[in-house]
Design a protein around this motif. Structure first.
Motif, PDB file in Angstrom:
ATOM      1  N   VAL A  14     -30.134  11.555  10.917  1.00  0.00           N
ATOM      2  CA  VAL A  14     -29.257  11.003  11.948  1.00  0.00           C
ATOM      3  C   VAL A  14     -29.407   9.486  12.026  1.00  0.00           C
ATOM      4  N   LEU A  15     -30.642   9.018  11.936  1.00  0.00           N
ATOM      5  CA  LEU A  15     -30.915   7.586  12.004  1.00  0.00           C
ATOM      6  C   LEU A  15     -31.917   7.208  10.924  1.00  0.00           C
ATOM      7  N   SER A  16     -31.702   6.069  10.319  1.00  0.00           N
ATOM      8  CA  SER A  16     -32.678   5.495   9.407  1.00  0.00           C
ATOM      9  C   SER A  16     -32.632   3.993   9.609  1.00  0.00           C
ATOM     10  N   LEU A  17     -33.569   3.486  10.398  1.00  0.00           N
ATOM     11  CA  LEU A  17     -33.573   2.081  10.783  1.00  0.00           C
ATOM     12  C   LEU A  17     -34.768   1.394  10.126  1.00  0.00           C
ATOM     13  N   PRO A  18     -34.533   0.627   9.083  1.00  0.00           N
ATOM     14  CA  PRO A  18     -35.649  -0.085   8.454  1.00  0.00           C
ATOM     15  C   PRO A  18     -36.135  -1.218   9.351  1.00  0.00           C
ATOM     16  N   ALA A  19     -37.381  -1.601   9.162  1.00  0.00           N
ATOM     17  CA  ALA A  19     -37.884  -2.764   9.874  1.00  0.00           C
ATOM     18  C   ALA A  19     -37.111  -3.989   9.410  1.00  0.00           C
ATOM     19  N   SER A  20     -36.744  -4.848  10.346  1.00  0.00           N
ATOM     20  CA  SER A  20     -35.937  -6.014   9.994  1.00  0.00           C
ATOM     21  C   SER A  20     -36.076  -7.073  11.064  1.00  0.00           C
ATOM     22  N   ASP A  21     -36.037  -8.347  10.633  1.00  0.00           N
ATOM     23  CA  ASP A  21     -36.045  -9.434  11.609  1.00  0.00           C
ATOM     24  C   ASP A  21     -34.642  -9.951  11.883  1.00  0.00           C
ATOM     25  N   ASN A  22     -33.632  -9.256  11.359  1.00  0.00           N
ATOM     26  CA  ASN A  22     -32.236  -9.601  11.611  1.00  0.00           C
ATOM     27  C   ASN A  22     -31.720  -8.749  12.765  1.00  0.00           C
ATOM     28  N   PRO A  23     -31.415  -9.344  13.918  1.00  0.00           N
ATOM     29  CA  PRO A  23     -30.992  -8.540  15.073  1.00  0.00           C
ATOM     30  C   PRO A  23     -29.769  -7.678  14.802  1.00  0.00           C
ATOM     31  N   VAL A  24     -28.864  -8.146  13.929  1.00  0.00           N
ATOM     32  CA  VAL A  24     -27.630  -7.399  13.680  1.00  0.00           C
ATOM     33  C   VAL A  24     -27.926  -6.028  13.096  1.00  0.00           C
ATOM     34  N   VAL A  25     -28.955  -5.937  12.262  1.00  0.00           N
ATOM     35  CA  VAL A  25     -29.297  -4.653  11.633  1.00  0.00           C
ATOM     36  C   VAL A  25     -29.634  -3.613  12.683  1.00  0.00           C
ATOM     37  N   ARG A  26     -30.475  -3.969  13.639  1.00  0.00           N
ATOM     38  CA  ARG A  26     -30.883  -3.014  14.683  1.00  0.00           C
ATOM     39  C   ARG A  26     -29.778  -2.805  15.705  1.00  0.00           C
ATOM     40  N   LEU A  27     -29.070  -3.876  16.064  1.00  0.00           N
ATOM     41  CA  LEU A  27     -27.996  -3.753  17.044  1.00  0.00           C
ATOM     42  C   LEU A  27     -26.862  -2.874  16.528  1.00  0.00           C
ATOM     43  N   SER A  28     -26.616  -2.917  15.225  1.00  0.00           N
ATOM     44  CA  SER A  28     -25.526  -2.123  14.654  1.00  0.00           C
ATOM     45  C   SER A  28     -25.722  -0.640  14.895  1.00  0.00           C
ATOM     46  N   ALA A  29     -26.969  -0.185  14.944  1.00  0.00           N
ATOM     47  CA  ALA A  29     -27.232   1.232  15.188  1.00  0.00           C
ATOM     48  C   ALA A  29     -26.823   1.644  16.590  1.00  0.00           C
ATOM     49  N   LEU A  30     -26.839   0.683  17.509  1.00  0.00           N
ATOM     50  CA  LEU A  30     -26.483   0.996  18.893  1.00  0.00           C
ATOM     51  C   LEU A  30     -25.002   0.805  19.158  1.00  0.00           C
ATOM     52  N   VAL A  31     -24.443  -0.328  18.734  1.00  0.00           N
ATOM     53  CA  VAL A  31     -23.087  -0.695  19.136  1.00  0.00           C
ATOM     54  C   VAL A  31     -22.098  -0.749  17.984  1.00  0.00           C
ATOM     55  N   GLY A  32     -22.554  -0.574  16.749  1.00  0.00           N
ATOM     56  CA  GLY A  32     -21.664  -0.712  15.605  1.00  0.00           C
ATOM     57  C   GLY A  32     -21.674  -2.144  15.095  1.00  0.00           C
ATOM     58  N   ARG A  33     -21.360  -2.310  13.821  1.00  0.00           N
ATOM     59  CA  ARG A  33     -21.504  -3.630  13.212  1.00  0.00           C
ATOM     60  C   ARG A  33     -20.516  -4.647  13.784  1.00  0.00           C
ATOM     61  N   GLU A  34     -19.288  -4.227  14.037  1.00  0.00           N
ATOM     62  CA  GLU A  34     -18.299  -5.176  14.552  1.00  0.00           C
ATOM     63  C   GLU A  34     -18.756  -5.792  15.862  1.00  0.00           C
ATOM     64  N   VAL A  35     -19.235  -4.951  16.776  1.00  0.00           N
ATOM     65  CA  VAL A  35     -19.693  -5.470  18.070  1.00  0.00           C
ATOM     66  C   VAL A  35     -20.971  -6.279  17.893  1.00  0.00           C
ATOM     67  N   ALA A  36     -21.886  -5.786  17.052  1.00  0.00           N
ATOM     68  CA  ALA A  36     -23.150  -6.491  16.842  1.00  0.00           C
ATOM     69  C   ALA A  36     -22.922  -7.904  16.321  1.00  0.00           C
ATOM     70  N   GLU A  37     -21.986  -8.052  15.388  1.00  0.00           N
ATOM     71  CA  GLU A  37     -21.718  -9.375  14.823  1.00  0.00           C
ATOM     72  C   GLU A  37     -21.009 -10.287  15.822  1.00  0.00           C
ATOM     73  N   ALA A  38     -20.344  -9.705  16.812  1.00  0.00           N
ATOM     74  CA  ALA A  38     -19.651 -10.503  17.832  1.00  0.00           C
ATOM     75  C   ALA A  38     -20.565 -10.880  18.988  1.00  0.00           C
ATOM     76  N   MET A  39     -21.762 -10.317  19.032  1.00  0.00           N
ATOM     77  CA  MET A  39     -22.657 -10.562  20.161  1.00  0.00           C
ATOM     78  C   MET A  39     -23.234 -11.974  20.130  1.00  0.00           C
ATOM     79  N   ALA A  40     -23.272 -12.588  21.295  1.00  0.00           N
ATOM     80  CA  ALA A  40     -23.984 -13.859  21.452  1.00  0.00           C
ATOM     81  C   ALA A  40     -25.459 -13.545  21.654  1.00  0.00           C
TER      82      ALA A  40
END
Length: 580
Positions: free
Chosen positions: A196-222
């Motif tokens: 269901v989920l596979s979240l690698p360790a990452s220092d890029n916030p977009v990678v982790r945020l994408s799992a919650l809100v989707g990539r489009e929203v994550a990339e639009a986040m301030a």
């Protein structure tokens, strides 16, 4: 004969478990807490049938010795605190020593653990909080906890569980909530053998945020950070147009602990304000870091409620940081900086904009034949010479609803009603605030017949109506005379508008005068704005764009709908297959 008896230990444990464990997701939360506290770099969660029949959480943390393994299922046995003073300096997620014994008392339970410096692992097994069996086992370093047949010995509790699919969704939400605060830890979740989920360790916030809100929203986040009086705030905020009808994507963390807090929730909602449509919630994550002595986490058995020593300072810090993420002016005492690892900034239309003429402004009557050039600048962008302006010129009107503009980057579309609604609202708000609202008296008063309830409200709220420039006289019965109205709205349909305003006054008695006043101004602006379907000439369109300049929120109407939308040339080229 005495009627008070001491309950058996097992029954007492089962009762206490009800405060900590109410569904499979609670088990997962407690076990993942322990895994994170054990300094793991990876957490693996597996559930069967929504967690009802099986839950397994494995980590690669420090592990436990045989002696600690036997003690970990004793009530109030913990390695996290030693004294009462430690309760006010908690830096771990767990500290009560209740989770494992509570889980073990309501399930078939096994825990296998091995410290990194040991060769062999040990396994402890229990059933319903009964006898413990400890045996030697083979296992990698770390700890694995297995929970089977949750609430098998409490059928009354088991029947209150929801369908497997629903319980599974709660588990997924729980894992994602915890993963957001620990990007340095990898998280894996399997449900009934399916990943269901596979979240690698990452220092890029977009990678982790994408799992919650989707990539489009994550990339639009301030992504902004702020410091205030000894504690830090970091926010990830999505533009208002990504609002949802549920608040499940507004997550709040204190010292990386996921919490539910009405005060911070209110601070976020207030900061978004009119960027959200009514009844919607933002997609945002709020991280607060503070001295543990400034926050009490020992409030509720689930550890998801806290008390702040200085709640008002926290409220203000969160509100200012969120508001600043939209480009609002900063308070002098509040330091804000963009995160060095912030995701790519959203398109300019997603940011609050201000407008500046590229040539001296002219009066409405002396507008030149060629349209003036306007520059759209994100609030945080520094001023640049006029020669570097990004020019915007009006093309025309589409469907008598949208103003089309050409920019160096492509096509800009403006919703004429939303734009004018924002202009009228800001004008009304400023005039009311400064006590200089201009009114227009009717030469012949407008006679309006109201219903009984509206008539009563009109009599009771005449002062509030007068505050927004509406002068009413009672003519007898349910009939009223409208003698004066705000000059900016003098030509509008006042029967419908007055009915809407009276409904607001009636429904908002418990909301406070200022809240009701703001809603009245929004309603008046909506009625007073040009409508979709109104034909505009070029000068009117240019003037409307000019009026938007300098507004605090020029990209959303007072109801939260977007005013501006941009289609870049690169998107147009893809549409027409000019590029691959």
């Amino acid at each position: 004969m005495n009627v008070i008896e001491v309950l058996p230990q097992r029954l007492a444990s089962q009762i206490a478990a009800g405060e900590v464990i109410d569904r499979p997701a609670s088990v997962v939360r407690e076990l993942v807490d322990n895994a994170i506290d054990a300094a793991t770099d990876r957490v693996i969660v597996e559930v069967q049938n929504g967690g009802r029949t099986g839950i397994k959480v494995a980590d690669r943390g420090v592990g436990m010795s045989r002696e600690d393994l036997a003690l970990c299922v004793e009530r109030h046995a913990t390695s996290k605190i030693r004294s009462a003073e430690d309760l006010f300096a908690i830096r771990t997620l767990g500290f009560r020593g209740e989770a494992l014994p509570s889980i073990a008392s309501v399930a078939r339970f096994a825990i296998t653990s091995r410290p990194h410096h040991e060769i062999a692992a040990f396994r402890l097994e229990m059933e319903g909080g009964g006898n413990r069996i400890v045996t030697e086992a083979g296992a990698p370093p770390g700890t694995t906890v297995e929970v089977r047949d949750l609430f098998f010995n409490l059928p009354a509790r088991r029947k209150f569980l929801r369908a497997d699919r629903t319980e599974g969704r709660y588990v997924v939400d729980t894992v994602i909530q915890m993963a957001m605060a620990y990007p340095e830890i990898a998280f894996d979740l399997k449900e009934d053998g399916r990943e269901v989920l596979s979240l690698p360790a990452s220092d890029n916030p977009v990678v982790r945020l994408s799992a919650l809100v989707g990539r489009e929203v994550a990339e639009a986040m301030a992504d902004l950070k702020g410091e205030w009086g000894g504690f830090k705030v970091r926010v990830f905020t999505a533009p208002g147009e990504f609002g949802r009808k549920r608040s499940d994507r507004l997550l709040i963390y204190v010292n990386r602990r996921y919490i539910r807090d009405r005060l911070i929730h209110r601070a976020v909602m207030d900061a978004y304000g009119q960027r959200l449509m009514g009844g919607q919630y933002p997609q945002a994550l709020i991280f607060i870091e503070m001295d543990p002595e400034e926050v009490d986490v020992n409030v509720h058995p689930t550890k998801q409620e806290v008390r702040f020593r200085n709640a008002q300072a926290v409220f203000r810090a969160v509100s200012e940081t969120v508001r600043s993420s939209f480009g609002a002016p900063l308070k002098a005492s509040f330091a804000i900086a963009a995160s060095p690892q912030a995701p790519a900034p959203p398109p300019p239309v997603e940011q609050p904009l201000r407008f500046r003429a590229a040539e001296p402004e002219r009066s409405y009557g002396s507008m030149p034949s060629d349209p003036p050039q306007w520059r759209f600048i994100p609030e945080e962008e520094p001023e640049v010479p006029a020669g570097d302006d990004l020019s915007v010129s009006v093309i025309g009107q589409l469907g008598r609803t949208y103003i089309l503009c050409e920019t160096e980057e492509g096509l800009l579309m403006v919703d004429q009603h939303a734009a004018h609604e924002r202009v009228v609202y800001e004008a009304l708000k400023e005039q009311v605030r400064d006590g200089r609202l201009t009114t227009q008296a009717h030469l012949f008063p407008l006679e309006i017949e109201l219903g009984a309830r509206d008539a009563r409200t009109a009599l009771e709220q005449r002062e509030q109506l007068l505050r927004v420039g509406i002068e009413l006289d009672h003519f007898g019965g349910n009939t009223f005379l409208v003698r004066a109205v705000p000059a900016i709205l003098k030509d509008r349909e006042w029967r419908k508008l007055l009915t809407d305003l009276l409904a607001l006054l009636d429904e908002g008695r418990s909301l406070g005068a200022e809240v009701v006043l703001d809603r009245m101004l929004i309603t008046m602006a909506c009625h007073g704005a040009i409508r979709a379907g109104d034909r505009l000439v070029r000068e009117e369109m240019e003037r409307l764009l000019q009026q938007l300049k300098g507004l605090e929120v020029p990209d959303h109407c007072p109801h939260g709908r977007p005013i501006l939308r941009r289609i870049r040339y690169t998107e147009l080229e893809r549409m027409f297959k000019r590029t691959v």
